[in-house]
Design a protein around this motif. Structure first.
Motif, short mmCIF file in Angstrom:
data_model
loop_
_atom_site.label_atom_id
_atom_site.label_comp_id
_atom_site.label_asym_id
_atom_site.label_seq_id
_atom_site.Cartn_x
_atom_site.Cartn_y
_atom_site.Cartn_z
N ASP A 1 0.84 -1.20 0.00
CA ASP A 1 0.00 0.00 0.00
C ASP A 1 0.88 1.25 0.00
O ASP A 1 1.88 1.31 0.69
N VAL A 2 0.43 2.24 -0.77
CA VAL A 2 1.10 3.54 -0.75
C VAL A 2 0.77 4.23 0.56
O VAL A 2 -0.40 4.37 0.93
N GLN A 3 1.81 4.67 1.25
CA GLN A 3 1.62 5.40 2.50
C GLN A 3 2.55 6.60 2.55
O GLN A 3 3.72 6.49 2.18
N LEU A 4 2.00 7.71 3.01
CA LEU A 4 2.80 8.91 3.26
C LEU A 4 2.39 9.44 4.63
O LEU A 4 1.22 9.75 4.85
N GLN A 5 3.33 9.50 5.52
CA GLN A 5 3.06 9.90 6.90
C GLN A 5 3.79 11.20 7.21
O GLN A 5 5.01 11.24 7.22
N ALA A 6 3.00 12.23 7.47
CA ALA A 6 3.57 13.53 7.83
C ALA A 6 3.72 13.63 9.34
O ALA A 6 2.89 13.12 10.09
N SER A 7 4.76 14.33 9.78
CA SER A 7 4.99 14.55 11.20
C SER A 7 5.77 15.84 11.39
O SER A 7 6.25 16.43 10.42
N GLY A 8 5.90 16.25 12.65
CA GLY A 8 6.71 17.42 12.95
C GLY A 8 5.93 18.67 13.27
O GLY A 8 6.51 19.72 13.57
N GLY A 9 4.61 18.59 13.20
CA GLY A 9 3.81 19.76 13.52
C GLY A 9 3.82 20.08 15.01
O GLY A 9 4.40 19.34 15.81
N GLY A 10 3.19 21.19 15.35
CA GLY A 10 3.11 21.57 16.74
C GLY A 10 2.62 22.99 16.89
O GLY A 10 2.14 23.62 15.92
N LEU A 11 2.75 23.50 18.11
CA LEU A 11 2.36 24.87 18.43
C LEU A 11 3.61 25.73 18.45
O LEU A 11 4.60 25.40 19.13
N VAL A 12 3.57 26.83 17.72
CA VAL A 12 4.73 27.71 17.64
C VAL A 12 4.24 29.16 17.63
O VAL A 12 3.14 29.45 17.16
N GLN A 13 5.06 30.04 18.17
CA GLN A 13 4.71 31.46 18.17
C GLN A 13 4.96 32.08 16.80
O GLN A 13 5.80 31.58 16.03
N PRO A 14 4.26 33.14 16.50
CA PRO A 14 4.55 33.85 15.24
C PRO A 14 6.03 34.20 15.14
O PRO A 14 6.64 34.64 16.12
N GLY A 15 6.58 34.00 13.94
CA GLY A 15 8.00 34.21 13.73
C GLY A 15 8.85 33.00 13.98
O GLY A 15 10.05 33.00 13.65
N GLY A 16 8.26 31.96 14.54
CA GLY A 16 9.00 30.74 14.84
C GLY A 16 9.16 29.83 13.63
O GLY A 16 8.74 30.16 12.52
N SER A 17 9.77 28.68 13.89
CA SER A 17 10.07 27.73 12.82
C SER A 17 9.66 26.32 13.21
O SER A 17 9.61 25.97 14.40
N LEU A 18 9.35 25.53 12.19
CA LEU A 18 9.10 24.11 12.35
C LEU A 18 9.66 23.40 11.12
O LEU A 18 9.71 23.99 10.03
N ARG A 19 10.02 22.13 11.29
CA ARG A 19 10.38 21.32 10.14
C ARG A 19 9.48 20.09 10.10
O ARG A 19 9.47 19.29 11.04
N LEU A 20 8.74 19.99 9.03
CA LEU A 20 7.87 18.84 8.83
C LEU A 20 8.62 17.76 8.05
O LEU A 20 9.45 18.07 7.20
N SER A 21 8.27 16.51 8.34
CA SER A 21 8.83 15.38 7.61
C SER A 21 7.70 14.56 7.02
O SER A 21 6.61 14.47 7.61
N CYS A 22 7.97 13.96 5.90
CA CYS A 22 7.01 13.07 5.24
C CYS A 22 7.75 11.80 4.86
O CYS A 22 8.62 11.84 3.99
N VAL A 23 7.42 10.72 5.51
CA VAL A 23 8.05 9.43 5.23
C VAL A 23 7.12 8.60 4.36
O VAL A 23 5.94 8.43 4.69
N ALA A 24 7.65 8.11 3.26
CA ALA A 24 6.85 7.39 2.28
C ALA A 24 7.22 5.92 2.21
O ALA A 24 8.39 5.54 2.47
N SER A 25 6.26 5.09 1.83
CA SER A 25 6.51 3.66 1.64
C SER A 25 5.49 3.10 0.67
O SER A 25 4.45 3.73 0.41
N GLY A 26 5.79 1.94 0.13
CA GLY A 26 4.84 1.24 -0.72
C GLY A 26 4.91 1.60 -2.19
O GLY A 26 4.07 1.13 -2.97
N PHE A 27 5.87 2.42 -2.59
CA PHE A 27 6.04 2.77 -4.00
C PHE A 27 7.49 3.18 -4.23
O PHE A 27 8.26 3.38 -3.29
N THR A 28 7.85 3.33 -5.49
CA THR A 28 9.21 3.74 -5.83
C THR A 28 9.32 5.24 -5.63
O THR A 28 8.95 6.03 -6.50
#
Length: 131
Positions: A1-28
Motif C-alpha cells: 500500500d502507498v503510505q505517506l506519513q507527515a509529522s513534525g507539527g506543533g504549536l509555535v509562536q509567530p516568527g518561529g520555525s518548524l520542520r515537517l517530515s514526510c516518510v513514504a513507503s509502498g512505492f518507488t
C-alpha cells in the motif's frame, strides 16, 4: 500500500520555525514528485510546495515563497518542509502527497503549482501558529 506519513507539527509562536517530515513507503519513491498541501477549517486546501524527483526543482505558492523550503532525501524516502517566519495564517493541517503528471485516481486533484495531480496523501500533521 502507498503510505505517506507527515509529522513534525506543533504549536509555535509567530516568527518561529518548524520542520515537517514526510516518510513514504509502498512505492518507488524517487519516481514521484511530492507535494505538501494544507487544509485549514473553513478554507480551501492549498498546495504550498512541490519537489521534483531528484530534488533539484522546487515550487512554492506565493503565500510561503521565501519562508518555506522543501527538500527530499531519496535514500530515506523522506521529504522535508522547513517553515520559517511562521504566521497565524499558516495554521492548518499539513499533508504530503504524491504528485503525478497523469490522473491515476478519481480522488486526485490538479495543482497548478506542481503542474501535477496530487493523490495518496496521509493523515497530516497539525501546525498551529499562535501567541
Amino acid at each position: 500500500d502507498v503510505q505517506l506519513q507527515a509529522s513534525g507539527g506543533g504549536l509555535v509562536q509567530p516568527g518561529g520555525s518548524l520542520r515537517l517530515s514526510c516518510v513514504a513507503s509502498g512505492f518507488t519513491f524517487d519516481d514521484y514528485y511530492i507535494g505538501w498541501f494544507r487544509q485549514a477549517p473553513g478554507k480551501d486546501r492549498e498546495v504550498v510546495s512541490c519537489v521534483s524527483t531528484s530534488g533539484t526543482m522546487q515550487y512554492y505558492s506565493d503565500s510561503v515563497q521565501g519562508r518555506f523550503t522543501i527538500s527530499r532525501d531519496n535514500t530515506k524516502n523522506t521529504v522535508y518542509l522547513q517553515m520559517n517566519n511562521l504566521k497565524p495564517d499558516d495554521t492548518a493541517v499539513y499533508h504530503c502527497a504524491t504528485a503525478n503528471i497523469v490522473r491515476l485516481d478519481s480522488s486526485s486533484w490538479y495543482s497548478p503549482i506542481c503542474q501535477r495531480y496530487l493523490e495518496s496523501w496521509g493523515q497530516g500533521t497539525q501546525v498551529t501558529v499562535s501567541s
